[in-house]
Design a protein around this motif. Structure first.
Motif, PDB file in Angstrom:
ATOM      1  N   LYS A 292     -35.322 -16.256  12.675  1.00 51.19           N
ATOM      2  CA  LYS A 292     -34.949 -16.939  13.920  1.00 51.19           C
ATOM      3  C   LYS A 292     -33.990 -18.091  13.641  1.00 51.19           C
ATOM      4  O   LYS A 292     -33.003 -18.283  14.358  1.00 51.19           O
ATOM      5  CB  LYS A 292     -36.206 -17.459  14.625  1.00 51.19           C
ATOM      6  CG  LYS A 292     -36.995 -16.385  15.369  1.00 51.19           C
ATOM      7  CD  LYS A 292     -38.151 -17.015  16.132  1.00 51.19           C
ATOM      8  CE  LYS A 292     -38.892 -15.972  16.961  1.00 51.19           C
ATOM      9  NZ  LYS A 292     -40.027 -16.572  17.703  1.00 51.19           N
ATOM     10  N   THR A 293     -34.285 -18.856  12.594  1.00 46.68           N
ATOM     11  CA  THR A 293     -33.413 -19.989  12.237  1.00 46.68           C
ATOM     12  C   THR A 293     -32.039 -19.496  11.806  1.00 46.68           C
ATOM     13  O   THR A 293     -31.011 -20.101  12.129  1.00 46.68           O
ATOM     14  CB  THR A 293     -34.059 -20.818  11.115  1.00 46.68           C
ATOM     15  OG1 THR A 293     -35.396 -21.173  11.490  1.00 46.68           O
ATOM     16  CG2 THR A 293     -33.258 -22.086  10.855  1.00 46.68           C
ATOM     17  N   LYS A 296     -30.010 -18.763  14.819  1.00 46.64           N
ATOM     18  CA  LYS A 296     -29.559 -19.998  15.474  1.00 46.64           C
ATOM     19  C   LYS A 296     -28.340 -20.582  14.761  1.00 46.64           C
ATOM     20  O   LYS A 296     -27.386 -21.032  15.404  1.00 46.64           O
ATOM     21  CB  LYS A 296     -30.692 -21.024  15.486  1.00 46.64           C
ATOM     22  CG  LYS A 296     -31.812 -20.707  16.470  1.00 46.64           C
ATOM     23  CD  LYS A 296     -32.881 -21.790  16.430  1.00 46.64           C
ATOM     24  CE  LYS A 296     -34.025 -21.464  17.375  1.00 46.64           C
ATOM     25  NZ  LYS A 296     -35.112 -22.484  17.310  1.00 46.64           N
ATOM     26  N   THR A 300     -24.940 -21.264  16.613  1.00 43.59           N
ATOM     27  CA  THR A 300     -24.529 -22.640  16.928  1.00 43.59           C
ATOM     28  C   THR A 300     -23.635 -23.260  15.861  1.00 43.59           C
ATOM     29  O   THR A 300     -22.915 -24.216  16.130  1.00 43.59           O
ATOM     30  CB  THR A 300     -25.773 -23.523  17.105  1.00 43.59           C
ATOM     31  OG1 THR A 300     -26.497 -23.578  15.859  1.00 43.59           O
ATOM     32  CG2 THR A 300     -26.687 -22.939  18.186  1.00 43.59           C
TER      33      THR A 300
END
Length: 571
Positions: A292-293, A296, A300
């Motif tokens: 998940k990180t 991200k 981003t």
């Protein structure tokens, strides 16, 4: 390329031969036509000059000429356009010729000519007229094949010639293409030598190709140099990453792995016999938080740091984007194993809490009894009793503080270890004698076995180790029990074994007995600080040894310590 050259040569030869044949035919046809025109005119002038001096009422002269030259046609026309004589037709059946172009031109200029095509015969007829002195007109005509009919008649010859040219062009173009391509083929076959910087004079190369081959030669050397530099840098990076204890991973924007080291595979508990190049990151690790990180960071472009607990390890995972022209093109992941740090921190917090608790208990007891004595309400007997309790709790407090200090010293990172030759057998006998009173109180028999072999060790630490183990063996033994201390030599180590016939340790508590302040039964708190076995374990580890424990409830406990023979006095 050879096929293209071959086809171009053949096509050029075919087109050239056809055009040449057509052009030659046209030239010869025009030459032939011009000759025939001149011949026709000369014949007309000759006849006109002759008939000016003879009478031609019977036209016998003209008939004789016709017999000699059957291809020509002779016509006599008066000034009104009436046909007076024609060698090919009866004049009475012929129409007025005054409007014929060649007749009109002859009346006007003295001579006239024209050409008319006969669709019936498929031929051109050339007419030439001469104005005679009496005003009549002599016209001579002759039929000729037009250029298309003439071309049709010579077409088989042209086809034969073209076929011969095609055959020859096939043969010649094959030879020429081979000859033209030979230097290029040679250069291609030896391109590796050219790239490696060989002298170009060794090869047959077109002068026009020399700048190109020289440029290839020069650029190949530059590329080779650049590739070698890149390879050296890549080897350096690979050497660094492969020798890193931290995990290192490079990932493309599509989450495909382009590089990783063995530490990353081990830390993420992945299969080490698999090639992960161009595999998706999920194949390497299915940890939800890391994935998940990672998503991200790719979305981003921000740096992220997370702590994950994976396979009994605390891992700090640093995920940083790789940016080019403001666009995230990949991700670099650094994995640091901080298990020891976090466990040490956890142990420190637990130790601090336990120390606070263990110190608070005797201090509370001391303060309580001191307040009672201070109040003056106690009798002399109670004062003596309470003073004894205060002294006992004070001793316990001193013992606890002393144990904590010893543990703190053992936790330090010793840069120098000073070892002496220690006789464990003699030391065990001496310490056992110190416990005679305690042993006799429970009718416990202490047996020391072995011989006077010496081991390199810290003497005071060995004394404390034996003291704690024998003390525990007596303290938690049964009445009429036995404590056995055995020292024996193995090939590369000395084995110290201490066994008792005591109450034993439950199986679920055996893994924790070496933890600080851990006590199997809290009711024993007045007998133990919970630090004895923890100190023993630290002493063993200080000497690079191994400690094992076996115990069965109701049957006793056996602790085995293995100390290696070879120790450095300054390690």
């Amino acid at each position: 390329m050879r096929r293209k050259i071959f086809l171009n040569f053949v096509s050029l030869a075919i087109v050239s031969s056809i055009l040449t044949a057509v052009l030659i035919s046209v030239i010869f046809y025009n030459f032939y036509l011009d000759s025939e025109w001149k011949s026709l005119k000369n014949t007309a002038y000759t006849i006109s000059g002759t008939i000016e001096h003879i009478k031609y009422d019977d036209f016998q002269y003209l008939i004789n000429i016709k017999k000699k030259s059957p291809n020509i046609r002779i016509t006599i026309i008066n000034s009104q356009g009436k046909v007076l004589f024609d060698t090919d037709m009866e004049q009475s059946k012929m129409e007025n010729h005054l409007e014929r172009p060649e007749v009109k031109e002859a009346i006007r200029n003295g001579t006239g000519e024209s050409t008319r095509y006969s669709t019936t015969l498929g031929q051109d007829t050339h007419y030439f007229s001469v104005l005679l002195s009496d005003g009549s007109i002599l016209r001579i005509s002759q039929d000729y094949d037009n250029i298309f009919t003439a071309m049709g008649s010579i077409l088989p010859g042209i086809i034969v010639i073209v076929l011969l040219v095609i055959f020859l062009s096939f043969f010649m173009s094959s030879l020429l293409s081979k000859k033209i391509l030979k230097p290029i083929k040679m250069a291609t076959e030896n391109i590796d030598k050219i790239i490696s910087g060989v002298n170009l004079s060794e090869f047959e190369i077109y002068d026009e190709l020399l700048p190109f081959t020289q440029a290839v030669n020069r650029q190949s050397l530059e590329i080779k140099k650049y590739v070698n530099e890149l390879k050296e840098k890549a080897d350096t990076i690979e050497t660094i990453t492969e020798n890193m204890s931290e995990g290192f991973i490079l990932i493309e924007e599509n989450k495909k792995i382009v590089s990783l080291n063995n530490s990353a595979i081990k830390l993420l508990d992945a299969k080490d016999d698999k090639d992960y190049y161009k595999e998706s990151f999920i194949v390497l690790s299915r940890d939800i938080e890391i994935n998940k990180t990672l998503d991200k960071v790719l979305k981003t472009g921000e740096n992220k740091e997370i702590l994950v607990y994976l396979s009994n390890r605390y891992l700090n995972v640093y995920i940083n984007p790789v940016v080019n022209d403001g666009k995230v093109i990949g991700v670099m992941i650094l994995i640091v194993n901080n298990t020891d740090k976090y466990r040490a921190e956890k142990m420190r917090r637990e130790f601090s809490a336990n120390v606070s608790h263990e110190l608070k208990t005797p201090l509370t007891s001391i303060n309580g009894y001191a307040e009672i004595i201070e109040s003056g309400l106690t009798s002399k007997e109670d004062t003596v009793k309470f003073a004894g309790i205060i002294r006992k709790e004070g001793n316990r407090l001193l013992e606890l503080i002393d144990s904590i200090i010893r543990l703190s010293k053992l936790d330090e990172d010793f840069s120098s270890k000073e070892f002496d030759f220690v006789d464990l057998y003699e030391m065990a006998n001496n310490i056992s004698q110190n416990f005679d009173i305690a042993a006799k109180g429970k009718n416990i028999n202490i047996v020391v076995e072995g011989n006077h072999n010496k081991v390199q060790a810290d003497k005071s630490m060995m004394e404390e180790l034996l003291y704690n183990l024998i003390d525990n063996a007596i303290k938690y033994n049964k009445i009429d029990g036995t404590v056995n201390v055995k020292i024996q030599d193995e090939i590369n180590s000395t084995i110290l074994t201490i066994s008792d016939t005591g109450i034993g340790i439950p199986k679920e508590a055996q893994e924790r007995v070496f933890e600080r302040f851990y006590m199997v039964d809290k009711s024993r708190g007045n007998k133990s600080t919970g630090l004895g076995l923890s100190i023993v374990k630290h002493i063993v580890e200080y000497h690079n040894g191994i400690i094992n424990l076996k115990s069965q409830v109701g049957h006793g406990t056996k602790i085995k310590i293995e100390l290696p023979f070879i120790q450095l006095k300054n390690s």
